[in-house]
Enzyme design. Structure first.
Site, PDB file in Angstrom:
ATOM      1  CG  ASN A   1      48.079  27.898  41.234  1.00 47.77           C
ATOM      2  OD1 ASN A   1      49.262  27.581  41.455  1.00 47.77           O
ATOM      3  ND2 ASN A   1      47.277  28.317  42.189  1.00 47.77           N
ATOM      4  CG  PHE A  51      36.016  28.423  41.397  1.00 48.26           C
ATOM      5  CD1 PHE A  51      35.855  28.874  42.696  1.00 48.26           C
ATOM      6  CD2 PHE A  51      35.185  27.403  40.940  1.00 48.26           C
ATOM      7  CE1 PHE A  51      34.890  28.327  43.528  1.00 48.26           C
ATOM      8  CE2 PHE A  51      34.223  26.853  41.762  1.00 48.26           C
ATOM      9  CZ  PHE A  51      34.074  27.315  43.052  1.00 48.26           C
ATOM     10  CB  SER A  85      38.485  37.942  47.921  1.00 42.12           C
ATOM     11  OG  SER A  85      39.309  38.037  49.056  1.00 42.12           O
ATOM     12  CE1 TYR A 143      42.886  37.234  43.985  1.00 42.73           C
ATOM     13  CE2 TYR A 143      42.909  38.169  46.193  1.00 42.73           C
ATOM     14  CZ  TYR A 143      42.419  37.250  45.296  1.00 42.73           C
ATOM     15  OH  TYR A 143      41.442  36.358  45.687  1.00 42.73           O
ATOM     16  CE  LYS A 183      39.277  37.116  43.061  1.00 44.30           C
ATOM     17  NZ  LYS A 183      38.761  36.147  42.090  1.00 44.30           N
ATOM     18  CE1 TYR A 215      33.673  31.953  47.187  1.00 43.40           C
ATOM     19  CE2 TYR A 215      35.936  31.701  46.484  1.00 43.40           C
ATOM     20  CZ  TYR A 215      34.594  31.573  46.242  1.00 43.40           C
ATOM     21  OH  TYR A 215      34.186  31.042  45.054  1.00 43.40           O
TER      22      TYR A 215
HETATM   23  P1  NAD Z   1      43.463  27.989  42.610  1.00 45.90           P
HETATM   24  O1  NAD Z   1      44.644  28.695  42.037  1.00 45.90           O
HETATM   25  O2  NAD Z   1      43.691  26.693  43.298  1.00 45.90           O
HETATM   26  O3  NAD Z   1      42.364  27.769  41.467  1.00 45.90           O
HETATM   27  C1  NAD Z   1      42.206  28.625  40.378  1.00 45.90           C
HETATM   28  C2  NAD Z   1      42.242  27.767  39.119  1.00 45.90           C
HETATM   29  O4  NAD Z   1      42.070  28.617  37.982  1.00 45.90           O
HETATM   30  C3  NAD Z   1      43.575  27.037  38.931  1.00 45.90           C
HETATM   31  O5  NAD Z   1      43.317  25.664  38.708  1.00 45.90           O
HETATM   32  C4  NAD Z   1      44.202  27.700  37.707  1.00 45.90           C
HETATM   33  O6  NAD Z   1      44.963  26.788  36.961  1.00 45.90           O
HETATM   34  C5  NAD Z   1      42.972  28.196  36.966  1.00 45.90           C
HETATM   35  N1  NAD Z   1      43.194  29.361  36.100  1.00 45.90           N
HETATM   36  C6  NAD Z   1      43.852  30.508  36.388  1.00 45.90           C
HETATM   37  N2  NAD Z   1      43.830  31.341  35.336  1.00 45.90           N
HETATM   38  C7  NAD Z   1      43.123  30.714  34.354  1.00 45.90           C
HETATM   39  C8  NAD Z   1      42.754  31.065  33.031  1.00 45.90           C
HETATM   40  N3  NAD Z   1      43.112  32.231  32.482  1.00 45.90           N
HETATM   41  N4  NAD Z   1      42.044  30.186  32.303  1.00 45.90           N
HETATM   42  C9  NAD Z   1      41.680  28.998  32.826  1.00 45.90           C
HETATM   43  N5  NAD Z   1      41.995  28.603  34.072  1.00 45.90           N
HETATM   44  C10 NAD Z   1      42.711  29.461  34.836  1.00 45.90           C
HETATM   45  O7  NAD Z   1      42.722  29.012  43.578  1.00 45.90           O
HETATM   46  P2  NAD Z   1      41.532  28.777  44.590  1.00 45.90           P
HETATM   47  O8  NAD Z   1      42.071  28.941  45.952  1.00 45.90           O
HETATM   48  O9  NAD Z   1      40.789  27.558  44.253  1.00 45.90           O
HETATM   49  O10 NAD Z   1      40.649  30.069  44.286  1.00 45.90           O
HETATM   50  C11 NAD Z   1      39.584  30.046  43.373  1.00 45.90           C
HETATM   51  C12 NAD Z   1      39.026  31.449  43.227  1.00 45.90           C
HETATM   52  O11 NAD Z   1      38.617  31.938  44.489  1.00 45.90           O
HETATM   53  C13 NAD Z   1      40.025  32.466  42.688  1.00 45.90           C
HETATM   54  O12 NAD Z   1      39.348  33.353  41.814  1.00 45.90           O
HETATM   55  C14 NAD Z   1      40.489  33.188  43.922  1.00 45.90           C
HETATM   56  O13 NAD Z   1      40.918  34.490  43.648  1.00 45.90           O
HETATM   57  C15 NAD Z   1      39.230  33.185  44.760  1.00 45.90           C
HETATM   58  N6  NAD Z   1      39.505  33.298  46.200  1.00 45.90           N
HETATM   59  C16 NAD Z   1      40.325  32.397  46.800  1.00 45.90           C
HETATM   60  C17 NAD Z   1      40.604  32.514  48.157  1.00 45.90           C
HETATM   61  C18 NAD Z   1      41.537  31.538  48.838  1.00 45.90           C
HETATM   62  O14 NAD Z   1      41.977  31.812  49.937  1.00 45.90           O
HETATM   63  N7  NAD Z   1      41.850  30.393  48.264  1.00 45.90           N
HETATM   64  C19 NAD Z   1      40.026  33.546  48.890  1.00 45.90           C
HETATM   65  C20 NAD Z   1      39.177  34.438  48.256  1.00 45.90           C
HETATM   66  C21 NAD Z   1      38.909  34.300  46.895  1.00 45.90           C
HETATM   67  C1  UD1 Z   2      45.475  36.547  52.284  1.00 48.14           C
HETATM   68  C2  UD1 Z   2      45.451  37.719  51.338  1.00 48.14           C
HETATM   69  C3  UD1 Z   2      44.035  37.945  50.878  1.00 48.14           C
HETATM   70  C4  UD1 Z   2      43.494  36.690  50.224  1.00 48.14           C
HETATM   71  C5  UD1 Z   2      43.618  35.538  51.217  1.00 48.14           C
HETATM   72  C6  UD1 Z   2      43.195  34.237  50.633  1.00 48.14           C
HETATM   73  C7  UD1 Z   2      47.317  39.141  52.002  1.00 48.14           C
HETATM   74  C8  UD1 Z   2      47.721  40.435  52.615  1.00 48.14           C
HETATM   75  N1  UD1 Z   2      45.988  38.881  52.006  1.00 48.14           N
HETATM   76  O1  UD1 Z   2      44.606  36.812  53.363  1.00 48.14           O
HETATM   77  O2  UD1 Z   2      43.960  39.004  49.961  1.00 48.14           O
HETATM   78  O3  UD1 Z   2      42.132  36.853  49.853  1.00 48.14           O
HETATM   79  O4  UD1 Z   2      44.971  35.410  51.635  1.00 48.14           O
HETATM   80  O5  UD1 Z   2      44.079  33.826  49.631  1.00 48.14           O
HETATM   81  O6  UD1 Z   2      48.143  38.380  51.515  1.00 48.14           O
HETATM   82  N2  UD1 Z   2      50.261  34.430  58.810  1.00 48.14           N
HETATM   83  C9  UD1 Z   2      51.386  34.164  59.563  1.00 48.14           C
HETATM   84  N3  UD1 Z   2      52.404  33.442  58.989  1.00 48.14           N
HETATM   85  C10 UD1 Z   2      52.345  32.960  57.719  1.00 48.14           C
HETATM   86  C11 UD1 Z   2      51.180  33.228  56.956  1.00 48.14           C
HETATM   87  C12 UD1 Z   2      50.163  33.971  57.527  1.00 48.14           C
HETATM   88  O7  UD1 Z   2      51.477  34.565  60.714  1.00 48.14           O
HETATM   89  O8  UD1 Z   2      53.301  32.325  57.256  1.00 48.14           O
HETATM   90  C13 UD1 Z   2      49.144  35.165  59.436  1.00 48.14           C
HETATM   91  C14 UD1 Z   2      48.767  36.452  58.716  1.00 48.14           C
HETATM   92  O9  UD1 Z   2      49.492  37.539  59.214  1.00 48.14           O
HETATM   93  C15 UD1 Z   2      47.266  36.533  59.020  1.00 48.14           C
HETATM   94  C16 UD1 Z   2      46.829  35.073  59.109  1.00 48.14           C
HETATM   95  O10 UD1 Z   2      48.018  34.333  59.358  1.00 48.14           O
HETATM   96  O11 UD1 Z   2      47.063  37.117  60.282  1.00 48.14           O
HETATM   97  C17 UD1 Z   2      46.179  34.560  57.844  1.00 48.14           C
HETATM   98  O12 UD1 Z   2      47.034  34.817  56.727  1.00 48.14           O
HETATM   99  P1  UD1 Z   2      46.717  34.252  55.271  1.00 48.14           P
HETATM  100  O13 UD1 Z   2      46.410  32.808  55.352  1.00 48.14           O
HETATM  101  O14 UD1 Z   2      47.824  34.677  54.374  1.00 48.14           O
HETATM  102  O15 UD1 Z   2      45.370  34.970  54.849  1.00 48.14           O
HETATM  103  P2  UD1 Z   2      44.991  36.536  54.838  1.00 48.14           P
HETATM  104  O16 UD1 Z   2      46.126  37.382  55.188  1.00 48.14           O
HETATM  105  O17 UD1 Z   2      43.759  36.680  55.636  1.00 48.14           O
END
Ligand code: NAD
Ligand code: UD1
Length: 336
Positions: A34, A79, A123, A148, A152, A176
């Site tokens: 990704n 991550f 998360s 998902y 976590k 986060y």
């Molecule tokens: P991201 O997809 O940009 O980064 C994850 C990275 O892990 C990617 O570069 C992907 O290629 C790599 N990856 C996936 N599976 C792998 C594997 N089996 N071996 C090696 N590499 C692998 O996502 P992100 O937004 O940077 O998120 C990082 C972490 O934080 C994730 O675990 C995600 O679940 C967690 N998280 C993200 C958010 C968010 O909103 N972005 C919120 C809460 C938690």
């Molecule tokens: C989502 C995930 C959550 C994950 C997080 C970060 C779901 C149900 N939850 O959270 O598990 O940890 O992303 O990756 O998917 N919204 C709109 N229009 C859009 C997109 C979003 O109105 O096109 C609204 C949503 O209803 C929400 C807010 O924006 O109220 C934030 O949405 P989003 O960015 O997807 O994050 P979460 O739903 O908080």
């Protein structure tokens, strides 16, 4: 040296940059499922420091062992994982295999190499819908509604068990809230593969003309303007939280759960208005039905991070909007 798994991803790349700027020795590992290696090429330029990054899959134990043999790794910031909620409902096995089995393999290799420090990406999704905001770390978890989120929750429990079995192991489990924004250079940022699921990248792609208009998922929530409230946190603040967390993991043992959020909630319409104001652009939107599984309000109590890590988020919602736009407008097609 600190190993950053998933180091090429959105949060990982910003964290590698923050670690390098803090003077840490870093190695990154990613299978690029990704992400694109270009992100780490740019991190090296921004930090003005080369560092090793390896193509490896977490589940490939031989490849992981090679990484641990090549580098003296004392701590892991973990991550790597799959993160799309909707996809996880369609492909639960891939999520359990990648996230849960991958982490178990990593922990086994860490054990064999005597590496006992981990910072893990959890998360706010583990709080589910039953807890009122502001969310505190001691609230019950486990009532998650999708695979998902369950990975976590399960991984938090697994890491707690590892700490209970080995009194020298240290795990910092970071929950986060909603990471958004980009490094202020505009050189690295979030680069979703398909149409974004999350709000901020969707808004940015509407603003840049890649998508025609935002669908606001519901305006009948129990909030002042009826739209969902979330705790948006600048990814650079999140990255600096990891620098503090890995220092903390070096000083303590056992499992510690810490929220990384700002403690402030912002509604969908407030975020749209902030984006338009900060960047002088229009973001056309229309009200749509609610998205199944969404909660009305979700924001952190951020006291524990301040108390334990000495960390608080510094950047405002306007900073987040400005930096998201800076990245998106300079890189309309992401890293492609
Ligand atoms: P991201 O997809 O940009 O980064 C994850 C990275 O892990 C990617 O570069 C992907 O290629 C790599 N990856 C996936 N599976 C792998 C594997 N089996 N071996 C090696 N590499 C692998 O996502 P992100 O937004 O940077 O998120 C990082 C972490 O934080 C994730 O675990 C995600 O679940 C967690 N998280 C993200 C958010 C968010 O909103 N972005 C919120 C809460 C938690
Ligand atoms: C989502 C995930 C959550 C994950 C997080 C970060 C779901 C149900 N939850 O959270 O598990 O940890 O992303 O990756 O998917 N919204 C709109 N229009 C859009 C997109 C979003 O109105 O096109 C609204 C949503 O209803 C929400 C807010 O924006 O109220 C934030 O949405 P989003 O960015 O997807 O994050 P979460 O739903 O908080």
């Amino acid at each position: 040296m600190i190993l950053v798994t998933g180091g090429c991803g959105y949060i990982g790349s910003h964290t590698c940059l923050a670690l390098l700027r803090a003077g840490e020795e870093v190695a990154a590992l990613d299978n690029y499922s990704n992400s694109k290696p270009e992100a780490l090429v740019r991190v090296q330029k921004l930090a003005n420091r080369p560092f090793p990054f390896e193509e490896a899959d977490l589940r490939d134990e031989t490849a992981l062992r090679r990484v641990f043999e090549q580098h003296q790794i004392h701590a892991v910031i973990h991550f790597a994982g799959l993160k799309a909620v909707g996809e996880s409902v369609q492909k639960p096995l891939e999520y359990y295999d990648n996230n849960v089995a991958g982490t178990v393999t990593l922990c086994r290799v860490m054990r064999d190499f005597g590496c006992k420090r981990m910072v893990f990406s959890s998360s706010a999704t583990v709080y589910g819908s039953g807890n009122p905001s502001p969310l505190t770390e001691d609230m019950p978890t486990g009532q998650v509604t999708n695979p998902y989120g369950r990975t976590k929750y399960m991984l938090e429990e697994i890491l707690k068990d590892i700490c209970a079995a080995d009194p020298e192991f240290s795990a910092v489990l970071l929950r986060y809230f909603n990471p958004v924004g980009a490094d202020e250079s505009g050189q690295i940022g979030e680069d979703p593969r398909d149409i974004p699921n999350n709000l901020m990248p969707y808004i940015s792609q509407v603003a840049v003309g890649r998508l025609s208009r935002l669908a606001v998922f519901g305006n009948d929530y129990d909030t002042p303007d009826g739209t969902g409230i979330r705790d948006y946190i600048h990814v650079s603040d999140l990255a600096s939280g990891h620098v503090k967390a890995v220092e903390y993991a070096n000083r303590q043992t056992g499992a510690r759960i810490i929220n990384l959020g700002t403690g402030r909630g912002t509604s969908v319409l407030e975020l749209v208005a902030a984006f338009e104001r900060a960047n002088g652009v229009k973001v056309p939107y229309a009200i749509s039905p609610r998205r199944p599984g969404d909660v009305d309000v979700c924001y952190a109590n951020a006291d524990k991070a301040r108390r334990i890590l000495g960390w608080t988020a510094q950047m405002s919602v306007d900073d987040m909007c400005r930096d998201s736009w800076h990245w998106q407008s300079q890189n309309p097609e992401g890293y492609r």
